[in-house]
Scaffold this active site. Structure first.
Site, PDB file in Angstrom:
ATOM      1  N   GLY A  97      62.184  69.283   9.461  1.00 47.44           N
ATOM      2  CA  GLY A  97      62.444  67.874   9.139  1.00 47.44           C
ATOM      3  C   GLY A  97      63.835  67.418   9.565  1.00 47.44           C
TER       4      GLY A  97
ATOM      5  CG  ASP B  32      61.749  63.006  15.414  1.00 46.62           C
ATOM      6  OD1 ASP B  32      61.289  63.611  16.393  1.00 46.62           O
ATOM      7  OD2 ASP B  32      61.794  63.482  14.269  1.00 46.62           O
TER       8      ASP B  32
ATOM      9  CE  LYS C  82      64.729  63.606  11.967  1.00 47.92           C
ATOM     10  NZ  LYS C  82      63.868  63.689  10.786  1.00 47.92           N
TER      11      LYS C  82
ATOM     12  N   GLY D 222      64.679  67.407  12.778  1.00 45.32           N
ATOM     13  CA  GLY D 222      64.555  66.960  14.176  1.00 45.32           C
ATOM     14  C   GLY D 222      65.025  68.007  15.169  1.00 45.32           C
TER      15      GLY D 222
HETATM   16  O1  C5P Z   1      55.753  61.854  17.996  1.00 43.39           O
HETATM   17  P1  C5P Z   1      55.636  63.225  17.438  1.00 43.39           P
HETATM   18  O2  C5P Z   1      55.221  64.235  18.452  1.00 43.39           O
HETATM   19  O3  C5P Z   1      56.794  63.664  16.648  1.00 43.39           O
HETATM   20  O4  C5P Z   1      54.423  63.120  16.405  1.00 43.39           O
HETATM   21  C1  C5P Z   1      53.686  64.243  15.986  1.00 43.39           C
HETATM   22  C2  C5P Z   1      52.465  63.742  15.250  1.00 43.39           C
HETATM   23  O5  C5P Z   1      52.853  63.135  14.012  1.00 43.39           O
HETATM   24  C3  C5P Z   1      51.672  62.664  15.974  1.00 43.39           C
HETATM   25  O6  C5P Z   1      50.710  63.218  16.835  1.00 43.39           O
HETATM   26  C4  C5P Z   1      51.013  61.927  14.829  1.00 43.39           C
HETATM   27  O7  C5P Z   1      49.896  62.637  14.357  1.00 43.39           O
HETATM   28  C5  C5P Z   1      52.064  61.998  13.741  1.00 43.39           C
HETATM   29  N1  C5P Z   1      52.914  60.799  13.707  1.00 43.39           N
HETATM   30  C6  C5P Z   1      52.414  59.633  13.143  1.00 43.39           C
HETATM   31  N2  C5P Z   1      53.215  58.517  13.094  1.00 43.39           N
HETATM   32  C7  C5P Z   1      54.478  58.543  13.565  1.00 43.39           C
HETATM   33  C8  C5P Z   1      55.010  59.715  14.135  1.00 43.39           C
HETATM   34  C9  C5P Z   1      54.201  60.820  14.188  1.00 43.39           C
HETATM   35  O8  C5P Z   1      51.268  59.595  12.682  1.00 43.39           O
HETATM   36  N3  C5P Z   1      55.222  57.443  13.474  1.00 43.39           N
END
Ligand code: C5P
Length: 324
Positions: free
Chosen positions: A98, A136, A10, A100
């Site tokens: 980046g 994501d 993505k 995904g």
């Molecule tokens: O959800 P994901 O594992 O992709 O997120 C990785 C890290 O990125 C989270 O632990 C958080 O620190 C940060 N994050 C965030 N806000 C979001 C998505 C991710 O702060 N909306």
């Protein structure tokens, strides 16, 4: 016979970072768009127990830090299924890029395990499991053009727009998303009183997106989105509205090469260029295949790792996921 699933990438067409929430995540507002670049996953079930990841790329972890590992465990538990899950990942997408990639791999694993077991799960159960693994992942259950809100995990399909030519530049840099968010918080702290607050920034993109959608619907009879002539491709109309990716503000100063890559894309004729997610991938949208193919040649000559692809409509995405 293993189940083969394509795991498409993505890009983000605009991304606004909102306030930090008590759960440690940030509010987000973004438009996700699936593109034609992909990894290939082969999932098989054998006698025994446990999860095994096979991948020739040394940057891909084989343990529970791999999103595929975590989701496979959760799916087997949720379905009360027995057996050893073998996940072979043919990595073509950049790692920490980046695009995904890791999230798409996890969704492909879930779909592959369901198919191998011939036991599809209800949508709500799939979403619950995917959301536990990452913000994501859910977008990959929809494909095409998707609105992402909440921490990015709440997803809503937008109209299915015609495919558009796209060039992706993948510098050999891995950007850590949590670090990029932390840097965003550090930078926005002193300027909170003067700059737009997180919520204001999100409202701004909300208004742009609403204006874009209402414009599309007020001038196009329903169902004729794919035939729009005068106004050109709706995705170009969206980027003309001035959408931005907030991560550029923190990632470009740390990795100047990425800012240079964006300028190189614009220079090569992109109608719009941007960082995808927290990077390090940059993409450019082009008016035609011919324009993007010329741009790829030009960018490669200048030393950039550039690949030509196109945005994927929802229908093309789902044809491709289980296609050959
Ligand atoms: O959800 P994901 O594992 O992709 O997120 C990785 C890290 O990125 C989270 O632990 C958080 O620190 C940060 N994050 C965030 N806000 C979001 C998505 C991710 O702060 N909306």
């Amino acid at each position: 016979m293993p189940v083969t699933v394509k795991s498409f990438a993505k890009i983000n067409l605009g991304l606004r970072i909102g306030p930090l929430r008590p759960d440690g995540f940030h509010e987000l507002l973004t438009v996700y768009q699936t593109i034609g670049l992909h990894d290939v996953l082969r999932i098989s079930l054998q006698r025994g127990a446990g999860i095994e990841i096979q991948c020739a790329d040394p940057r891909v972890p084989r343990d529970e830090s791999n999103t595929c590992f975590r989701i496979a465990e959760k799916v087997m538990t949720a379905l009360g299924a027995k057996g050893r899950v073998i996940i072979e990942i043919e990595k073509r997408l950049p790692v920490q890029g980046g695009l995904g990639g890791a999230s798409a791999n996890a969704v492909a694993t879930l779909l592959g395990v369901e198919r191998a077991l011939r036991r599809p799960m209800p949508a709500a159960e799939r979403l619950r499991i995917a959301t536990e693994v990452g913000s994501d992942l859910p977008l990959f259950f929809i494909g095409g053009t998707i609105l992402g809100v909440g921490r990015g995990e709440q997803v809503f399909p937008l109209p299915d727009f015609p495919a558009m030519s796209c060039v992706v530049v993948t510098p050999e840099i891995g950007v850590s998303t949590p670090r990029a968010f932390a840097e965003w918080d550090r930078r926005s702290e002193p300027s909170k009183l003067t700059a737009l607050s997180g919520s204001d920034r999100m409202n701004e993109l909300s208004r742009e997106l609403s204006a874009w959608l209402s414009e599309l619907y007020s001038s196009a009879p329903s169902g004729s989105m794919a035939r729009r002539g005068r106004a050109g491709n709706p995705l170009l109309a969206l980027v003309r509205a001035g959408i931005e990716n907030d991560f550029e503000e923190v990632v470009f100063p740390e990795y100047p090469k990425l800012g240079q890559a964006k300028r190189a894309l614009v220079h090569a004729g992109a109608k719009y260029a941007s960082l995808s997610g927290s990077g390090s991938t940059l993409y450019g949208l082009f008016a035609s295949r011919q324009a993007s193919s010329l741009a790829v040649a030009r960018l490669r000559k200048a030393g950039w790792a550039a690949r030509m692809t196109s945005t994927l409509t929802r229908a093309a995405y789902w044809r491709g996921v289980y296609g050959n």
